[in-house]
Design an enzyme around this catalytic site. Sequence first.
Site, PDB file in Angstrom:
ATOM      1  N   ASN A  10     -28.687  -7.704  21.330  1.00 17.98           N
ATOM      2  CA  ASN A  10     -27.685  -7.899  20.278  1.00 17.98           C
ATOM      3  C   ASN A  10     -27.182  -6.526  19.849  1.00 17.98           C
ATOM      4  O   ASN A  10     -27.868  -5.802  19.138  1.00 17.98           O
ATOM      5  CB  ASN A  10     -28.329  -8.635  19.086  1.00 17.98           C
ATOM      6  CG  ASN A  10     -27.379  -8.752  17.913  1.00 17.98           C
ATOM      7  OD1 ASN A  10     -26.170  -8.557  18.053  1.00 17.98           O
ATOM      8  ND2 ASN A  10     -27.926  -9.075  16.743  1.00 17.98           N
ATOM      9  N   TRP A  11     -25.996  -6.191  20.309  1.00 19.54           N
ATOM     10  CA  TRP A  11     -25.477  -4.834  20.057  1.00 19.54           C
ATOM     11  C   TRP A  11     -24.845  -4.708  18.685  1.00 19.54           C
ATOM     12  O   TRP A  11     -24.431  -3.614  18.295  1.00 19.54           O
ATOM     13  CB  TRP A  11     -24.476  -4.441  21.142  1.00 19.54           C
ATOM     14  CG  TRP A  11     -25.066  -4.370  22.520  1.00 19.54           C
ATOM     15  CD1 TRP A  11     -26.361  -4.620  22.871  1.00 19.54           C
ATOM     16  CD2 TRP A  11     -24.399  -4.020  23.726  1.00 19.54           C
ATOM     17  NE1 TRP A  11     -26.532  -4.457  24.231  1.00 19.54           N
ATOM     18  CE2 TRP A  11     -25.337  -4.091  24.769  1.00 19.54           C
ATOM     19  CE3 TRP A  11     -23.079  -3.663  24.031  1.00 19.54           C
ATOM     20  CZ2 TRP A  11     -25.003  -3.813  26.105  1.00 19.54           C
ATOM     21  CZ3 TRP A  11     -22.743  -3.390  25.354  1.00 19.54           C
ATOM     22  CH2 TRP A  11     -23.705  -3.459  26.371  1.00 19.54           C
ATOM     23  N   LYS A  12     -24.697  -5.810  17.995  1.00 23.29           N
ATOM     24  CA  LYS A  12     -24.106  -5.799  16.643  1.00 23.29           C
ATOM     25  C   LYS A  12     -22.733  -5.106  16.672  1.00 23.29           C
ATOM     26  O   LYS A  12     -22.038  -5.181  17.675  1.00 23.29           O
ATOM     27  CB  LYS A  12     -25.063  -5.153  15.641  1.00 23.29           C
ATOM     28  CG  LYS A  12     -26.480  -5.711  15.764  1.00 23.29           C
ATOM     29  CD  LYS A  12     -27.352  -5.351  14.613  1.00 23.29           C
ATOM     30  CE  LYS A  12     -28.768  -5.792  14.898  1.00 23.29           C
ATOM     31  NZ  LYS A  12     -29.628  -5.753  13.723  1.00 23.29           N
ATOM     32  N   HIS A 101     -27.753 -15.423  12.487  1.00 22.29           N
ATOM     33  CA  HIS A 101     -28.494 -14.157  12.372  1.00 22.29           C
ATOM     34  C   HIS A 101     -28.658 -13.827  10.890  1.00 22.29           C
ATOM     35  O   HIS A 101     -27.770 -14.114  10.075  1.00 22.29           O
ATOM     36  CB  HIS A 101     -27.715 -13.050  13.095  1.00 22.29           C
ATOM     37  CG  HIS A 101     -28.502 -11.784  13.235  1.00 22.29           C
ATOM     38  ND1 HIS A 101     -28.648 -10.899  12.190  1.00 22.29           N
ATOM     39  CD2 HIS A 101     -29.202 -11.270  14.267  1.00 22.29           C
ATOM     40  CE1 HIS A 101     -29.406  -9.885  12.586  1.00 22.29           C
ATOM     41  NE2 HIS A 101     -29.765 -10.087  13.845  1.00 22.29           N
ATOM     42  N   GLU A 103     -28.303 -11.203   9.285  1.00 21.68           N
ATOM     43  CA  GLU A 103     -27.207 -10.404   8.729  1.00 21.68           C
ATOM     44  C   GLU A 103     -26.023 -11.302   8.361  1.00 21.68           C
ATOM     45  O   GLU A 103     -25.312 -11.047   7.395  1.00 21.68           O
ATOM     46  CB  GLU A 103     -26.808  -9.290   9.716  1.00 21.68           C
ATOM     47  CG  GLU A 103     -27.861  -8.191   9.746  1.00 21.68           C
ATOM     48  CD  GLU A 103     -27.934  -7.406  11.035  1.00 21.68           C
ATOM     49  OE1 GLU A 103     -27.015  -7.505  11.878  1.00 21.68           O
ATOM     50  OE2 GLU A 103     -28.939  -6.689  11.216  1.00 21.68           O
ATOM     51  N   GLU A 175     -36.932 -14.437  13.598  1.00 26.99           N
ATOM     52  CA  GLU A 175     -36.653 -13.050  13.218  1.00 26.99           C
ATOM     53  C   GLU A 175     -36.989 -12.865  11.739  1.00 26.99           C
ATOM     54  O   GLU A 175     -36.146 -13.151  10.863  1.00 26.99           O
ATOM     55  CB  GLU A 175     -35.172 -12.731  13.439  1.00 26.99           C
ATOM     56  CG  GLU A 175     -34.732 -12.811  14.877  1.00 26.99           C
ATOM     57  CD  GLU A 175     -33.610 -11.842  15.175  1.00 26.99           C
ATOM     58  OE1 GLU A 175     -33.735 -11.074  16.124  1.00 26.99           O
ATOM     59  OE2 GLU A 175     -32.610 -11.827  14.428  1.00 26.99           O
ATOM     60  N   GLY A 181     -34.425  -4.245  12.112  1.00 30.57           N
ATOM     61  CA  GLY A 181     -33.846  -2.906  11.918  1.00 30.57           C
ATOM     62  C   GLY A 181     -34.663  -2.008  11.011  1.00 30.57           C
ATOM     63  O   GLY A 181     -34.180  -0.973  10.555  1.00 30.57           O
ATOM     64  N   SER A 221     -37.448  -5.329  15.342  1.00 29.44           N
ATOM     65  CA  SER A 221     -38.045  -4.025  15.676  1.00 29.44           C
ATOM     66  C   SER A 221     -38.904  -4.062  16.947  1.00 29.44           C
ATOM     67  O   SER A 221     -39.963  -3.417  17.006  1.00 29.44           O
ATOM     68  CB  SER A 221     -38.838  -3.480  14.481  1.00 29.44           C
ATOM     69  OG  SER A 221     -37.970  -3.251  13.381  1.00 29.44           O
ATOM     70  N   GLY A 242     -32.356  -5.815  18.950  1.00 34.03           N
ATOM     71  CA  GLY A 242     -31.215  -5.148  18.313  1.00 34.03           C
ATOM     72  C   GLY A 242     -31.134  -3.690  18.734  1.00 34.03           C
ATOM     73  O   GLY A 242     -30.670  -3.355  19.828  1.00 34.03           O
ATOM     74  N   GLY A 243     -31.645  -2.808  17.876  1.00 35.93           N
ATOM     75  CA  GLY A 243     -31.512  -1.365  18.098  1.00 35.93           C
ATOM     76  C   GLY A 243     -31.927  -0.899  19.485  1.00 35.93           C
ATOM     77  O   GLY A 243     -31.235  -0.086  20.118  1.00 35.93           O
TER      78      GLY A 243
HETATM   79  C1  PEP Z   1     -31.639  -8.188  15.584  1.00 33.06           C
HETATM   80  O1  PEP Z   1     -30.654  -7.678  15.069  1.00 33.06           O
HETATM   81  O2  PEP Z   1     -31.604  -9.360  15.970  1.00 33.06           O
HETATM   82  C2  PEP Z   1     -32.832  -7.374  15.704  1.00 33.06           C
HETATM   83  C3  PEP Z   1     -33.934  -7.958  16.054  1.00 33.06           C
HETATM   84  O3  PEP Z   1     -32.685  -6.030  15.416  1.00 33.06           O
HETATM   85  P1  PEP Z   1     -33.800  -4.885  15.670  1.00 33.06           P
HETATM   86  O4  PEP Z   1     -34.388  -5.118  17.045  1.00 33.06           O
HETATM   87  O5  PEP Z   1     -33.038  -3.618  15.581  1.00 33.06           O
HETATM   88  O6  PEP Z   1     -34.830  -5.049  14.615  1.00 33.06           O
END
Ligand code: PEP
Length: 262
Positions: A10-12, A101, A103, A175, A181, A221, A242-243
């Site tokens: 997930n590149w957001k 999600h 966010e 999640e 994040g 994370s 994500g990141g």
């Molecule tokens: C996400 O945005 O779905 C996520 C899991 O982010 P991160 O891996 O950066 O915590």
Amino acid sequence: MPRRGLVVGNWKMNGSIAFVQALTQAVGRGVAERERDRPLPCDVVLCPPFTGLSVAGQSLTGSTVRLGGQNSSEAVSGPFTGEISGSMLRDVGCSHVILGHSERRTLFGEGDAGIARKMVAAFREGLVPIVCLGETLSERTAGHTLDVIRTQWLALCPALPEEEEKRSHWVLAYEPVWAIGTGRHATPEQIQAVHGFIRQQLNDHLGATIASRIQILYGGSVTPDNALAIFSQRDVDGGLIGGASLKADTFLAIIDAYLEKF
Ligand code: PEP
């Protein structure tokens, strides 16, 4: 037979066209190299921002890596400024879409009922919905994690298709909001406890066959350092990353961790 896994990036809201092109090509190359040894036991889906979907699709021509949207509308088309429909995602080559999600829930006010309606739309368009759920830190601290998960999951039930064979064509992503994040991931034991609970809920409401087919991902994370311990849990079928999906080498290392499960 073990369930097929799924690793989703997930590149957001990150990435120019040049960035999307370079990263998609690098991931596509990395996956192809790994497939030379053996067919992968997992699918890989990349979810760039909407503006990058077209170029990402072109970069992935001939690759098994698939594309997903990060959100989609419950509507088919019409006066919905700023929205993207499921059919538009299909049109640009997506097979999956992330819905609900945290966010979207916390920053854009999305709630369970609206997420369920988006899920109906995704099924209608032939997309595989990847639906996120998870508790906040205060909900966990208060001991309400499983209640929150139950409420979020039960809200999705009415959105499932009537047809038996389609009822397993979706993905749940656990999640925990406090782990997204933040660099603070849930422990493998905490993750398995929630995934096992979700699997049991699926079993109780949809029956054992369907419950055994639905993929449950963990997100929050995940890094190359913690991925193997997380993926080794019985009811973890992969990750929503994500990141760490914004760099080809870390994302591929996370895919490698999933391969080590088998
Ligand atoms: C996400 O945005 O779905 C996520 C899991 O982010 P991160 O891996 O950066 O915590």
